[in-house]
Design a protein around this motif. Structure first.
Motif, mmCIF file in Angstrom:
data_model
loop_
_atom_site.group_PDB
_atom_site.id
_atom_site.type_symbol
_atom_site.label_atom_id
_atom_site.label_comp_id
_atom_site.label_asym_id
_atom_site.label_seq_id
_atom_site.Cartn_x
_atom_site.Cartn_y
_atom_site.Cartn_z
ATOM 1 N N VAL A 112 37.811 32.332 29.023
ATOM 2 C CA VAL A 112 38.734 31.962 30.047
ATOM 3 C C VAL A 112 38.605 30.868 30.790
ATOM 4 O O VAL A 112 39.652 29.794 30.835
ATOM 5 N N THR A 113 37.410 30.438 31.211
ATOM 6 C CA THR A 113 37.284 29.036 31.859
ATOM 7 C C THR A 113 35.617 29.057 31.719
ATOM 8 O O THR A 113 34.966 30.014 31.405
ATOM 9 N N THR B 263 36.839 37.257 28.584
ATOM 10 C CA THR B 263 37.532 38.342 28.696
ATOM 11 C C THR B 263 36.550 39.396 28.586
ATOM 12 O O THR B 263 35.416 39.422 27.452
ATOM 13 N N VAL C 258 41.397 41.385 37.487
ATOM 14 C CA VAL C 258 41.100 40.563 36.393
ATOM 15 C C VAL C 258 39.610 40.822 36.196
ATOM 16 O O VAL C 258 38.827 40.902 37.404
ATOM 17 N N ASP D 263 39.750 30.308 39.133
ATOM 18 C CA ASP D 263 40.706 30.835 38.274
ATOM 19 C C ASP D 263 41.610 31.910 38.958
ATOM 20 O O ASP D 263 43.035 31.895 38.730
ATOM 21 N N SER E 122 44.262 29.880 40.700
ATOM 22 C CA SER E 122 45.042 28.945 40.057
ATOM 23 C C SER E 122 46.047 29.715 39.276
ATOM 24 O O SER E 122 47.043 29.240 38.654
ATOM 25 N N SER E 123 45.657 31.095 39.138
ATOM 26 C CA SER E 123 46.426 32.007 38.294
ATOM 27 C C SER E 123 47.299 33.113 39.061
ATOM 28 O O SER E 123 48.115 33.787 38.464
ATOM 29 N N HIS E 124 47.103 33.198 40.520
ATOM 30 C CA HIS E 124 47.685 34.432 41.253
ATOM 31 C C HIS E 124 48.097 33.870 42.734
ATOM 32 O O HIS E 124 47.207 33.033 43.177
#
Length: 185
Positions: free
Chosen positions: A6-7, A16, A63, A125, A128-130
Motif C-alpha cells: 500500500v505504501t 493489505t 483500513v 495514507d 491522503s486517502s480519506h
C-alpha cells in the motif's frame, strides 16, 4: 502471506491484510505482551479471529495494514521468505470525521523505531486517502512506549479516563489522543 504494498517507508512496508494473515493477527489477541496493551482482555481462537476478519476487514469504514520489513522493498511482491511481518496498524470509521487508530508490534521488534515509522505511514495514507478531519488514538497509562510514540508524531492528549478498563488484574487509565489534519500537514 501479506498482500500487495500500500505504501512504503525507509524500512517499513505497509501491505493489505489477507485472510492468510490470521495466524499473526491472532498473536495480538493471545500474547500477553501485546493483548494487554491493546485492551484485549480475553484471548481469541483462530476461528473467532477469522470470523471477525470478515466484518472488520471487508468494511468500507476500516483500513488495515500488515507492517513488514522486506528484504527488497522495491520488489512489490516478494516471496514469503523475503518479507517479515512485524505488526499491524488499522483505523476504524474512516468514513466518519475522526477514525480510531490502533496498532501493535510483535515484541521482538520493540525499541527499533519500526512502530513510529509504521504509524507515520498509516497516518499519511489515511489523510491522503480519506476526507477525515482528524485521527484519534488511545493508550493505557501504563504503556509509556505507545504514549511516547503518539506524542512524538504530534498527537495531543485530549482526555484521560481514570480506571476505566480492567486489564491484567487491575483497573487501568486510558489516555485518548487526537491529531488534526492541519497539524499533520
Amino acid at each position: 502471506m501479506p498482500g500487495p504494498v500500500v505504501t512504503a517507508g525507509e524500512r517499513v512496508v505497509l501491505r493489505t491484510v489477507e485472510r492468510e494473515d490470521a495466524a499473526v493477527l491472532q498473536r495480538s489477541k493471545t500474547d500477553p505482551r501485546i493483548r494487554f496493551s491493546l485492551g484485549s482482555v480475553f484471548p481469541s481462537s483462530r476461528a473467532q479471529l477469522e470470523s471477525g476478519m470478515e466484518e472488520w476487514l471487508e468494511s468500507d469504514s476500516t483500513v488495515a495494514y500488515i507492517a513488514c520489513v522486506d528484504d527488497d522493498p522495491a520488489a512489490g511482491h516478494p516471496d514469503e521468505d523475503e518479507t517479515t511481518v512485524i505488526g499491524s496498524v488499522s483505523a476504524r470509521h474512516v468514513d466518519g470525521d475522526r477514525p480510531w487508530l490502533a496498532y501493535w508490534l510483535l515484541p521482538e521488534f520493540h525499541g527499533e523505531g519500526y512502530g513510529k515509522e509504521m504509524v507515520r505511514l498509516a497516518v499519511d495514507d489515511i489523510f491522503s486517502s480519506h476526507p477525515v478531519h482528524g485521527i484519534s488514538a488511545g493508550a493505557y497509562g501504563f504503556n509509556e512506549a505507545s504514549r511516547g510514540l503518539l506524542e512524538s508524531l504530534g498527537f495531543t492528549q485530549e482526555a484521560r479516563q481514570r480506571q476505566c478498563r480492567y486489564i491484567d488484574g487491575a483497573y487501568r487509565d486510558e489516555i485518548q489522543y487526537g491529531l488534526l489534519r492541519r497539524e499533520w500537514e
